[in-house]
Design an enzyme around this catalytic site. Structure first.
Site, PDB file in Angstrom:
ATOM      1  N   LYS A  46     -11.524 -58.422 -31.049  1.00  0.00           N
ATOM      2  CA  LYS A  46     -12.322 -59.636 -31.231  1.00  0.00           C
ATOM      3  C   LYS A  46     -13.485 -59.715 -30.235  1.00  0.00           C
ATOM      4  O   LYS A  46     -14.029 -60.788 -29.994  1.00  0.00           O
ATOM      5  CB  LYS A  46     -11.425 -60.871 -31.080  1.00  0.00           C
TER       6      LYS A  46
ATOM      7  N   HIS B 215     -25.889 -76.676 -25.813  1.00  0.00           N
ATOM      8  CA  HIS B 215     -24.738 -75.773 -25.744  1.00  0.00           C
ATOM      9  C   HIS B 215     -25.128 -74.298 -25.773  1.00  0.00           C
ATOM     10  O   HIS B 215     -24.294 -73.441 -26.053  1.00  0.00           O
ATOM     11  CB  HIS B 215     -23.772 -76.093 -26.879  1.00  0.00           C
TER      12      HIS B 215
ATOM     13  N   PRO C 112     -12.877 -67.239 -33.760  1.00  0.00           N
ATOM     14  CA  PRO C 112     -13.379 -66.124 -34.566  1.00  0.00           C
ATOM     15  C   PRO C 112     -12.460 -64.912 -34.464  1.00  0.00           C
ATOM     16  O   PRO C 112     -12.029 -64.529 -33.373  1.00  0.00           O
ATOM     17  CB  PRO C 112     -14.751 -65.843 -33.941  1.00  0.00           C
ATOM     18  N   GLU C 113     -12.135 -64.337 -35.617  1.00  0.00           N
ATOM     19  CA  GLU C 113     -11.269 -63.171 -35.681  1.00  0.00           C
ATOM     20  C   GLU C 113     -12.116 -61.939 -35.979  1.00  0.00           C
ATOM     21  O   GLU C 113     -13.345 -61.994 -35.945  1.00  0.00           O
ATOM     22  CB  GLU C 113     -10.172 -63.399 -36.727  1.00  0.00           C
TER      23      GLU C 113
ATOM     24  N   ARG D  14     -17.603 -75.375 -26.641  1.00  0.00           N
ATOM     25  CA  ARG D  14     -16.347 -75.581 -25.909  1.00  0.00           C
ATOM     26  C   ARG D  14     -16.207 -74.658 -24.700  1.00  0.00           C
ATOM     27  O   ARG D  14     -15.287 -74.824 -23.902  1.00  0.00           O
ATOM     28  CB  ARG D  14     -15.163 -75.412 -26.865  1.00  0.00           C
TER      29      ARG D  14
ATOM     30  N   ARG E 163       1.187 -72.467 -33.935  1.00  0.00           N
ATOM     31  CA  ARG E 163       0.140 -72.208 -34.925  1.00  0.00           C
ATOM     32  C   ARG E 163       0.629 -72.579 -36.316  1.00  0.00           C
ATOM     33  O   ARG E 163       1.801 -72.402 -36.641  1.00  0.00           O
ATOM     34  CB  ARG E 163      -0.260 -70.733 -34.928  1.00  0.00           C
TER      35      ARG E 163
END
EC number: 3.2.2.23
Length: 270
Positions: A58, A90, A2-3, A109, A260
């Site tokens: 962020k 999770h 997420p940005e 994750r 990237r």
């Protein structure tokens, strides 16, 4: 990951559930994410009232009337969910409010993080000290980029991803802004003409503003706190569109920079 737009969307989505609310209970379901939860997290937050939610780069910030500030990073797959219910596999942190809201931090994750600082978080949280300006603030302008890019051989894309230059930008939105500004991501930063720096600042602002309005971009895991997708992905100019046509008629290509994926158009981005 997420940005800025996704974190801003998350913070705005949490406001109706947390701002002005007393935290009745704080529960962790495991000892850590990317690093351990603060050992006194529940003790310091339980009974406190949330006074403000904000964002820096962020990171999201949950501030309380005790001058404690819980700082969260969503990592690669984190999100807050506000639909309540029981904790899932999770879900690793639960905030319960006096009004009966149950907010879970969901992170399959576990690359996210939770920190807790007292006093001014912008001054007391180490990760904030060296951050560059917010790209939607008045402090971010062409003159700042000119100073940051001077004599730098690193590609302009790499410089924009450097959080010490400008805070909150990530791979998706840098690719999008460089296309809008018609600048090659491969160009050495020092080689970007000064006349194009103002266009780049405008493009970054435009892309981020549009992305926030659309609720961010859902790539794999990101959802807003109410479970909505981020719809800006439907408007991507180049990101994830290898082999498709750019609006100029050229072909969008994919190259790898520093591990990237970079998407751009060789015809109009020079």
């Amino acid at each position: 990951m997420p940005e800025l737009p996704e974190v801003e969307t998350t913070v705005r989505g949490l406001v109706p559930f947390l701002e002005g609310q007393r935290l009745a209970a704080v529960t962790t379901f495991r000892p850590d994410l990317r690093r351990p939860f603060p050992v006194d997290l529940a003790q310091r937050l339980t009974g406190a009232t949330v006074t403000r939610l904000s964002r820096r780069a962020k990171y999201g910030i949950v501030s309380t009337d005790r001058d404690d500030h819980m700082i969260f990073h969503l990592g690669m797959s984190g999100r807050w969910r506000t639909e309540g219910g029981e904790p899932g596999k999770h879900d690793h942190l639960l905030l319960e409010t006096g009004a009966g809201h149950r907010l879970f931090l969901h992170d399959p994750r576990r690359f996210g993080s939770i920190d807790l600082v007292a006093g001014d978080p912008l001054a007391s949280f180490a990760a904030f000290v060296t951050l560059g300006p917010e790209p939607l603030s008045d402090d971010f302008d062409a003159a700042l980029l000119a100073r940051a890019f001077a004599a730098r051989r690193a590609p302009v894309k790499a410089m924009l991803l450097d959080q010490n230059v400008v805070a909150g930008l990530g791979n998706i939105y840098v690719c999008e802004a460089l296309n809008m500004a018609r600048i090659s991501p491969l160009m050495p930063a020092a080689g970007v003409p000064k006349a194009k720096l103002a266009a780049l600042v405008s493009a970054i602002r435009a892309v981020l503003t549009a992305a926030i309005a659309a609720g961010g971009s859902t790539l794999r895991d990101f959802l807003s706190p109410d479970g909505d997708l981020g719809y800006f992905a439907k408007d991507w100019r180049v990101y994830g569109r290898e082999g498709e046509a750019c609006e100029c008629g050229g072909a969008i290509v994919r190259v790898v920079q520093s591990g990237r994926s970079t998407f751009y158009c060789r015809k109009c981005q020079r």
